[in-house]
Design a protein around this motif. Structure first.
Motif, PDB file in Angstrom:
ATOM      1  N   LEU A   1       0.425  -1.180   0.436  1.00  0.00           N
ATOM      2  CA  LEU A   1      -0.069   0.406   0.423  1.00  0.00           C
ATOM      3  C   LEU A   1       0.854   1.322   0.154  1.00  0.00           C
ATOM      4  O   LEU A   1       0.614   2.321  -0.914  1.00  0.00           O
ATOM      5  CB  LEU A   1      -0.858   0.099   1.088  1.00  0.00           C
ATOM      6  N   ALA A   2       2.148   1.085   0.446  1.00  0.00           N
ATOM      7  CA  ALA A   2       2.874   2.641   0.951  1.00  0.00           C
ATOM      8  C   ALA A   2       3.125   2.618   0.056  1.00  0.00           C
ATOM      9  O   ALA A   2       3.015   3.932  -1.204  1.00  0.00           O
ATOM     10  CB  ALA A   2       3.903   2.317   1.565  1.00  0.00           C
ATOM     11  N   GLU A   3       3.625   1.393  -1.249  1.00  0.00           N
ATOM     12  CA  GLU A   3       4.561   1.232  -2.609  1.00  0.00           C
ATOM     13  C   GLU A   3       3.351   2.497  -3.362  1.00  0.00           C
ATOM     14  O   GLU A   3       4.395   2.630  -4.555  1.00  0.00           O
ATOM     15  CB  GLU A   3       4.455  -0.079  -3.016  1.00  0.00           C
ATOM     16  N   TRP A   4       2.648   2.079  -3.553  1.00  0.00           N
ATOM     17  CA  TRP A   4       1.818   2.201  -4.384  1.00  0.00           C
ATOM     18  C   TRP A   4       1.169   3.767  -4.165  1.00  0.00           C
ATOM     19  O   TRP A   4       0.564   4.622  -4.717  1.00  0.00           O
ATOM     20  CB  TRP A   4       0.037   1.798  -4.289  1.00  0.00           C
ATOM     21  N   GLY A   5       1.203   4.027  -2.466  1.00  0.00           N
ATOM     22  CA  GLY A   5       0.539   6.032  -1.943  1.00  0.00           C
ATOM     23  C   GLY A   5      -0.036   6.062  -1.420  1.00  0.00           C
ATOM     24  O   GLY A   5      -0.781   6.625  -0.563  1.00  0.00           O
ATOM     25  N   ALA A   6      -1.332   4.629  -0.933  1.00  0.00           N
ATOM     26  CA  ALA A   6      -1.850   4.513  -0.422  1.00  0.00           C
ATOM     27  C   ALA A   6      -1.875   5.223   1.114  1.00  0.00           C
ATOM     28  O   ALA A   6      -2.915   5.393   2.188  1.00  0.00           O
ATOM     29  CB  ALA A   6      -2.980   2.992  -0.317  1.00  0.00           C
ATOM     30  N   LEU A   7      -0.225   4.723   1.454  1.00  0.00           N
ATOM     31  CA  LEU A   7      -0.347   4.616   3.140  1.00  0.00           C
ATOM     32  C   LEU A   7       1.557   5.289   2.644  1.00  0.00           C
ATOM     33  O   LEU A   7       1.644   4.972   1.308  1.00  0.00           O
ATOM     34  CB  LEU A   7       0.368   3.480   3.257  1.00  0.00           C
ATOM     35  N   ASP A   8       1.655   6.391   4.055  1.00  0.00           N
ATOM     36  CA  ASP A   8       3.291   6.860   4.124  1.00  0.00           C
ATOM     37  C   ASP A   8       3.211   6.485   5.414  1.00  0.00           C
ATOM     38  O   ASP A   8       3.278   6.118   6.166  1.00  0.00           O
ATOM     39  CB  ASP A   8       2.991   8.515   4.169  1.00  0.00           C
ATOM     40  N   ARG A   9       4.645   5.812   5.118  1.00  0.00           N
ATOM     41  CA  ARG A   9       5.611   5.821   6.253  1.00  0.00           C
ATOM     42  C   ARG A   9       6.271   6.679   6.425  1.00  0.00           C
ATOM     43  O   ARG A   9       7.209   7.382   6.433  1.00  0.00           O
ATOM     44  CB  ARG A   9       6.036   4.432   5.864  1.00  0.00           C
ATOM     45  N   GLY A  10       6.730   7.176   7.641  1.00  0.00           N
ATOM     46  CA  GLY A  10       7.275   8.108   7.990  1.00  0.00           C
ATOM     47  C   GLY A  10       8.723   8.123   8.848  1.00  0.00           C
ATOM     48  O   GLY A  10       8.561   6.305   9.038  1.00  0.00           O
ATOM     49  N   GLU A  11       9.786   8.985   9.327  1.00  0.00           N
ATOM     50  CA  GLU A  11      10.529   8.220   9.458  1.00  0.00           C
ATOM     51  C   GLU A  11      11.114   7.786  10.643  1.00  0.00           C
ATOM     52  O   GLU A  11      11.305   6.934  11.553  1.00  0.00           O
ATOM     53  CB  GLU A  11      11.696  10.101   9.648  1.00  0.00           C
ATOM     54  N   ASP A  12       9.620   7.729  11.755  1.00  0.00           N
ATOM     55  CA  ASP A  12       8.716   6.839  13.253  1.00  0.00           C
ATOM     56  C   ASP A  12       8.804   5.787  13.007  1.00  0.00           C
ATOM     57  O   ASP A  12       8.610   4.623  13.198  1.00  0.00           O
ATOM     58  CB  ASP A  12       8.342   7.827  13.783  1.00  0.00           C
ATOM     59  N   GLY A  13       8.972   5.663  11.571  1.00  0.00           N
ATOM     60  CA  GLY A  13       8.311   3.900  11.244  1.00  0.00           C
ATOM     61  C   GLY A  13       6.336   4.008  11.649  1.00  0.00           C
ATOM     62  O   GLY A  13       6.460   2.854  10.767  1.00  0.00           O
TER      63      GLY A  13
END
Length: 251
Positions: free
Chosen positions: A51-63
Motif C-alpha cells: 500500500l505504501a509503494e502504491w501511495g495509499a499509505l505513507d511511512r514516516g521516519e518514525d516507522g
C-alpha cells in the motif's frame, strides 16, 4: 481455495489494513495495524508495504504509517462529494463568518452521520468532530436531521437497535426520539443539547438535492452555557437553503 477465492481474500485483507486507520487512529505502527486488521504481523508488513509503494499509505521516519496522498486523491474524485462540497463550501464559510463557531456538514451512511466538512472556530467550544468522523444519528444535530428524513422503515430499524448514551442528556428512549424527529420535520431544524459532550449544543438544518431528498445536514456547534438557539436557527437554515439552491439550479 481456488484462485478467485485467494484473490478475494487478498483484497479483503488490503481493505482491512486500510480500515484500521481512522479519526481515532490516524497513524499506526505495524503491530497496531496487525492488531486492528486482525492479520499476522508478517502479513501486515507485506500489505502495508504494498500500500505504501502504491501511495495509499505513507511511512514516516518514525516507522509509523499514515494515510497517503494517493488515497486522498482517489477519495476526492467521489462525484457526490465533489458536487456537494463545491456547492457547500461558500455557505459554510459564510455561516462561520456570521457565528465564529464550529461549522459542520454531514451525510448519512446507514445508522451513522459521517462528517464531510468541518470549519473550526478559533475560540469556539471544543468538539469531538473531524472530517471523516462518524457518530450515531440520534446523538448529534446533523444526525437527527438525517434520521428524521430517512425512510420510515429505516427509522424504525434504527430506533429498535441499541441507542448509545454519551452524556446524561443523550436521547435514548425510542418514543422520545420519535417525537423529536417529528418536530425536526415540522420545524426544518434540529437542536442537539449536550448529547455528545456536556458543554456543547448544535443547531442543524437539512440540505436537499435536485430531487428534493435530504442529501446532507449542516450545523453550527456552540457552547451550551451561552447558546442562543433562537438566533442561530435562521443562520443555519439560510446556509442549508443556499446549498440546496446551488444543488438545484432553476431550469
Amino acid at each position: 481455495m481456488g484462485e478467485g477465492g485467494e484473490a478475494r481474500t487478498a483484497a479483503s485483507r488490503l481493505l482491512d489494513v486500510l480500515g484500521a486507520f481512522g479519526v481515532e487512529h490516524p497513524d499506526l505502527s505495524l503491530t497496531e495495524i496487525a492488531r486492528q486488521a486482525r492479520v499476522p504481523l508478517p502479513t501486515a508488513h507485506r500489505l502495508a508495504g504494498a500500500l505504501a509503494e502504491w501511495g495509499a499509505l505513507d511511512r514516516g521516519e518514525d516507522g509509523r504509517y499514515r494515510i497517503g496522498l494517493r488515497l486522498w486523491e482517489v477519495a476526492a474524485a467521489f462525484p457526490h462529494d465533489l458536487g456537494l462540497r463545491a456547492a457547500a463550501i461558500p455557505f459554510l464559510e459564510d455561516l462561520y463568518e456570521a457565528t465564529h463557531e464550529n461549522v459542520q456538514m454531514a451525510v448519512r451512511d446507514g445508522g451513522e452521520a459521517v462528517f464531510t466538512e468541518w470549519i473550526a472556530g478559533r475560540s469556539a467550544v471544543g468538539v469531538r468532530t473531524r472530517v471523516g468522523a462518524r457518530w450515531p444519528l440520534h446523538a448529534t444535530g446533523v444526525g437527527l436531521v438525517l434520521l428524521a428524513h430517512a425512510p420510515a422503515d429505516e427509522q424504525e430499524r434504527y430506533l429498535a437497535g441499541p441507542l448509545a448514551a454519551f452524556t446524561p442528556w443523550t436521547l435514548t428512549e425510542p418514543g422520545t426520539l420519535r417525537r423529536v424527529l417529528a418536530e425536526v420535520r415540522r420545524t426544518g431544524c434540529a437542536v442537539s443539547d449536550r448529547q455528545i459532550t456536556t458543554d456543547a449544543v448544535s443547531v442543524a438544518a437539512p440540505v436537499r438535492d435536485e430531487t428534493g431528498q435530504v442529501a446532507a445536514a449542516v450545523s453550527v456547534v456552540v457552547p451550551a452555557d451561552t447558546a442562543a438557539v433562537t438566533a442561530l436557527v435562521p443562520a443555519v437554515r439560510l446556509a442549508a437553503l443556499g446549498i440546496t439552491r446551488r444543488l438545484s439550479p432553476p431550469r
